[in-house]
Motif scaffolding. Structure first.
Motif, PDB file in Angstrom:
ATOM      1  N   PHE A 193       0.930  -1.433  -0.252  1.00 49.73           N
ATOM      2  CA  PHE A 193       0.329  -0.309   0.195  1.00 49.73           C
ATOM      3  C   PHE A 193       0.977   1.462  -0.192  1.00 49.73           C
ATOM      4  CE2 PHE A 193      -2.735  -2.914   2.061  1.00 49.73           C
ATOM      5  CZ  PHE A 193      -3.748  -2.937   1.400  1.00 49.73           C
ATOM      6  N   PHE A 194       2.387   1.444  -0.650  1.00 52.77           N
ATOM      7  CA  PHE A 194       2.343   2.156  -1.242  1.00 52.77           C
ATOM      8  C   PHE A 194       1.948   3.553  -1.232  1.00 52.77           C
ATOM      9  CE2 PHE A 194       3.190   0.941  -5.082  1.00 52.77           C
ATOM     10  CZ  PHE A 194       3.228   1.889  -6.164  1.00 52.77           C
ATOM     11  N   GLU A 195       1.825   3.308  -2.113  1.00 53.98           N
ATOM     12  CA  GLU A 195       0.203   4.450  -2.628  1.00 53.98           C
ATOM     13  C   GLU A 195      -0.599   5.613  -1.005  1.00 53.98           C
ATOM     14  OE1 GLU A 195       0.915   6.378  -5.543  1.00 53.98           O
ATOM     15  OE2 GLU A 195       1.034   4.673  -6.780  1.00 53.98           O
ATOM     16  N   PHE A 196      -0.402   4.646  -0.187  1.00 59.28           N
ATOM     17  CA  PHE A 196      -1.514   5.612   0.855  1.00 59.28           C
ATOM     18  C   PHE A 196       0.053   6.210   1.618  1.00 59.28           C
ATOM     19  CE2 PHE A 196      -4.431   1.817  -0.015  1.00 59.28           C
ATOM     20  CZ  PHE A 196      -6.004   3.097   0.605  1.00 59.28           C
ATOM     21  N   GLY A 197       0.961   5.929   1.292  1.00 59.35           N
ATOM     22  CA  GLY A 197       2.451   6.389   1.426  1.00 59.35           C
ATOM     23  C   GLY A 197       2.132   7.449   1.312  1.00 59.35           C
ATOM     24  N   ILE A 198       2.181   8.307   0.397  1.00 65.81           N
ATOM     25  CA  ILE A 198       2.382   8.514  -0.716  1.00 65.81           C
ATOM     26  C   ILE A 198       1.196   9.810  -0.467  1.00 65.81           C
ATOM     27  CG2 ILE A 198       1.766   9.790  -3.187  1.00 65.81           C
ATOM     28  CD1 ILE A 198       3.925   7.443  -4.202  1.00 65.81           C
ATOM     29  N   ALA A 199      -0.074   9.105  -0.420  1.00 68.45           N
ATOM     30  CA  ALA A 199      -0.566  10.492   0.198  1.00 68.45           C
ATOM     31  C   ALA A 199      -0.812  11.241   1.704  1.00 68.45           C
ATOM     32  CB  ALA A 199      -2.128   9.521  -0.143  1.00 68.45           C
ATOM     33  N   PHE A 238       8.666   9.713   3.420  1.00 67.32           N
ATOM     34  CA  PHE A 238       8.522  10.593   2.711  1.00 67.32           C
ATOM     35  C   PHE A 238       9.125   9.683   0.945  1.00 67.32           C
ATOM     36  CE2 PHE A 238       6.795  15.068   4.094  1.00 67.32           C
ATOM     37  CZ  PHE A 238       5.840  14.282   4.953  1.00 67.32           C
ATOM     38  N   GLY A 239      10.246  10.575   0.717  1.00 68.84           N
ATOM     39  CA  GLY A 239      10.854  10.343  -0.200  1.00 68.84           C
ATOM     40  C   GLY A 239      11.016   8.383  -0.792  1.00 68.84           C
ATOM     41  N   VAL A 240      10.751   7.686   0.496  1.00 69.37           N
ATOM     42  CA  VAL A 240      11.087   6.228   0.413  1.00 69.37           C
ATOM     43  C   VAL A 240       9.787   6.238  -0.234  1.00 69.37           C
ATOM     44  CG1 VAL A 240      10.904   4.053   1.390  1.00 69.37           C
ATOM     45  CG2 VAL A 240      12.827   5.478   1.998  1.00 69.37           C
ATOM     46  N   PHE A 241       8.737   5.848  -0.220  1.00 66.80           N
ATOM     47  CA  PHE A 241       7.740   6.328  -1.057  1.00 66.80           C
ATOM     48  C   PHE A 241       7.114   6.331  -2.325  1.00 66.80           C
ATOM     49  CE2 PHE A 241       5.557   5.507   4.122  1.00 66.80           C
ATOM     50  CZ  PHE A 241       5.257   4.459   3.737  1.00 66.80           C
ATOM     51  N   HIS A 242       8.115   7.521  -2.587  1.00 66.48           N
ATOM     52  CA  HIS A 242       7.972   8.372  -3.281  1.00 66.48           C
ATOM     53  C   HIS A 242       8.725   7.551  -4.899  1.00 66.48           C
ATOM     54  CE1 HIS A 242       5.042  11.825  -2.658  1.00 66.48           C
ATOM     55  NE2 HIS A 242       5.257  11.831  -1.980  1.00 66.48           N
ATOM     56  N   GLY A 243      10.023   7.212  -3.936  1.00 63.03           N
ATOM     57  CA  GLY A 243      10.977   6.207  -4.475  1.00 63.03           C
ATOM     58  C   GLY A 243      10.373   4.823  -5.451  1.00 63.03           C
ATOM     59  N   PHE A 244       9.853   4.504  -4.323  1.00 65.58           N
ATOM     60  CA  PHE A 244       9.360   3.356  -4.328  1.00 65.58           C
ATOM     61  C   PHE A 244       8.042   3.199  -5.786  1.00 65.58           C
ATOM     62  CE2 PHE A 244       6.923  -0.496  -4.291  1.00 65.58           C
ATOM     63  CZ  PHE A 244       7.728  -2.166  -3.630  1.00 65.58           C
ATOM     64  N   ALA A 245       7.602   3.823  -5.902  1.00 65.88           N
ATOM     65  CA  ALA A 245       6.593   4.265  -6.314  1.00 65.88           C
ATOM     66  C   ALA A 245       6.939   4.622  -8.191  1.00 65.88           C
ATOM     67  CB  ALA A 245       5.755   5.564  -6.284  1.00 65.88           C
ATOM     68  N   HIS A 246       7.967   5.116  -8.665  1.00 59.98           N
ATOM     69  CA  HIS A 246       8.967   5.303  -9.592  1.00 59.98           C
ATOM     70  C   HIS A 246       9.805   3.645  -9.701  1.00 59.98           C
ATOM     71  CE1 HIS A 246      10.518   6.341 -13.255  1.00 59.98           C
ATOM     72  NE2 HIS A 246      11.889   5.950 -12.700  1.00 59.98           N
ATOM     73  N   ALA A 247      10.233   2.758  -9.035  1.00 55.20           N
ATOM     74  CA  ALA A 247      11.044   2.272  -9.467  1.00 55.20           C
ATOM     75  C   ALA A 247      10.095   0.621  -9.400  1.00 55.20           C
ATOM     76  CB  ALA A 247      11.806   1.830  -8.071  1.00 55.20           C
ATOM     77  N   GLU A 248       9.170   1.179  -9.105  1.00 57.74           N
ATOM     78  CA  GLU A 248       7.699   0.081  -9.251  1.00 57.74           C
ATOM     79  C   GLU A 248       7.797  -0.931 -10.652  1.00 57.74           C
ATOM     80  OE1 GLU A 248       2.612  -1.166  -8.315  1.00 57.74           O
ATOM     81  OE2 GLU A 248       3.644   0.959  -9.180  1.00 57.74           O
ATOM     82  N   LEU A 249       7.754  -0.301 -11.407  1.00 61.28           N
ATOM     83  CA  LEU A 249       7.815  -0.245 -12.871  1.00 61.28           C
ATOM     84  C   LEU A 249       9.032  -1.033 -13.040  1.00 61.28           C
ATOM     85  CD1 LEU A 249      10.076   1.916 -14.480  1.00 61.28           C
ATOM     86  CD2 LEU A 249       8.131   3.214 -14.106  1.00 61.28           C
ATOM     87  N   PHE A 250      10.107  -0.737 -12.607  1.00 54.99           N
ATOM     88  CA  PHE A 250      11.620  -2.110 -12.855  1.00 54.99           C
ATOM     89  C   PHE A 250      11.029  -3.184 -12.918  1.00 54.99           C
ATOM     90  CE2 PHE A 250      14.374   1.152 -10.357  1.00 54.99           C
ATOM     91  CZ  PHE A 250      13.888   2.327 -11.489  1.00 54.99           C
ATOM     92  N   SER A 251      10.272  -4.237 -11.789  1.00 50.70           N
ATOM     93  CA  SER A 251      10.091  -5.339 -11.705  1.00 50.70           C
ATOM     94  C   SER A 251       9.191  -5.267 -13.085  1.00 50.70           C
ATOM     95  CB  SER A 251       9.389  -5.277 -10.971  1.00 50.70           C
ATOM     96  OG  SER A 251       8.190  -4.875 -10.574  1.00 50.70           O
ATOM     97  N   THR A 252       8.997  -4.729 -14.142  1.00 47.68           N
ATOM     98  CA  THR A 252       7.512  -5.214 -15.347  1.00 47.68           C
ATOM     99  C   THR A 252       8.275  -4.628 -16.636  1.00 47.68           C
ATOM    100  OG1 THR A 252       6.624  -2.716 -14.983  1.00 47.68           O
ATOM    101  CG2 THR A 252       5.325  -4.731 -13.935  1.00 47.68           C
TER     102      THR A 252
END
Length: 206
Positions: A89-95, A123-137
């Motif tokens: 639920f990293f998007e909740f962390g961003i919110a 904050f930075g962890v959540f925002h960085g993870f949001a972008h890096a999520e696409l690395f796995s795909t």
């Protein structure tokens, strides 16, 4: 003063008019431009990064602390996403970061700067993870990943700087802007959180 208030009203209207499309998702390709554009992919990212720079210049004597801590947290988030660590639920962390930066602006310096800097790092962890999520795909080489991350960090740094320069430009009107921007961010974050909660309850992917 009139122009400042009109600008702030326009900012508030922009935030709420774009609530439904606050975070439009991520590009499926990796490139320098993809990373560079990511912080502008949703108002949640844009708002937090810009206001972290603003808060640092508004509250801290060493104004680069906030942006540097955020960038460090973002690098940790990118690394976590790159190696496939789950961040549920990293998007909740961003919110939550949108809500928190609003509260920080409203409270100004009522809390320990060290504690707030740790929060900004999160904050930075959540925002960085949001972008890096696409690395796995994406099946790409390390060079494209490096270019993508470089673009991401550059854009983030530019937004931090823009927020800090805003403090210098507003001068005696900075406190007024901080209160209105803080309230707008708080309300926007709460509505964004509610929107995602309803989507989760309804069975949609967050």
């Amino acid at each position: 003063m009139k122009n400042v208030l009109l600008s702030l009203v326009a900012l508030t209207g922009l935030l709420f008019s774009n609530l439904a499309s606050a975070h439009e998702g991520h590009d499926v390709t990796l490139s320098f431009m993809s990373g560079l554009l990511h912080p502008f992919s949703g108002l949640d990212h844009l708002l937090v990064i810009l206001l972290v720079g603003f808060w640092s210049a508004f509250v801290l004597k060493k104004i680069w602390f906030g942006p540097c801590v955020f960038l460090l947290g973002m690098c940790i988030g990118v690394l976590a996403g790159f190696i496939g660590l789950p961040l549920t639920f990293f998007e909740f962390g961003i919110a939550a970061s949108v809500i928190a930066i609003g509260l920080l602006l409203l409270a100004k310096n009522q809390y320990s700067p060290q504690s707030i800097l740790l929060l900004i790092g999160a904050f930075g962890v959540f925002h960085g993870f949001a972008h890096a999520e696409l690395f796995s795909t994406a099946s790409v080489g390390s060079l494209l990943v490096a270019q993508d991350i470089a673009g991401l960090l550059l854009a983030t740094g530019i937004l931090h700087l823009s927020g800090a320069l805003l403090v210098k430009a507003l001068k005696e009107k900075t406190s007024i802007f901080a209160k209105i921007a803080g309230f707008s961010s708080l309300m926007y974050g709460l509505l964004l959180m509610g929107q995602m909660t309803l989507a989760l309850i309804g069975g949609a992917a967050v």
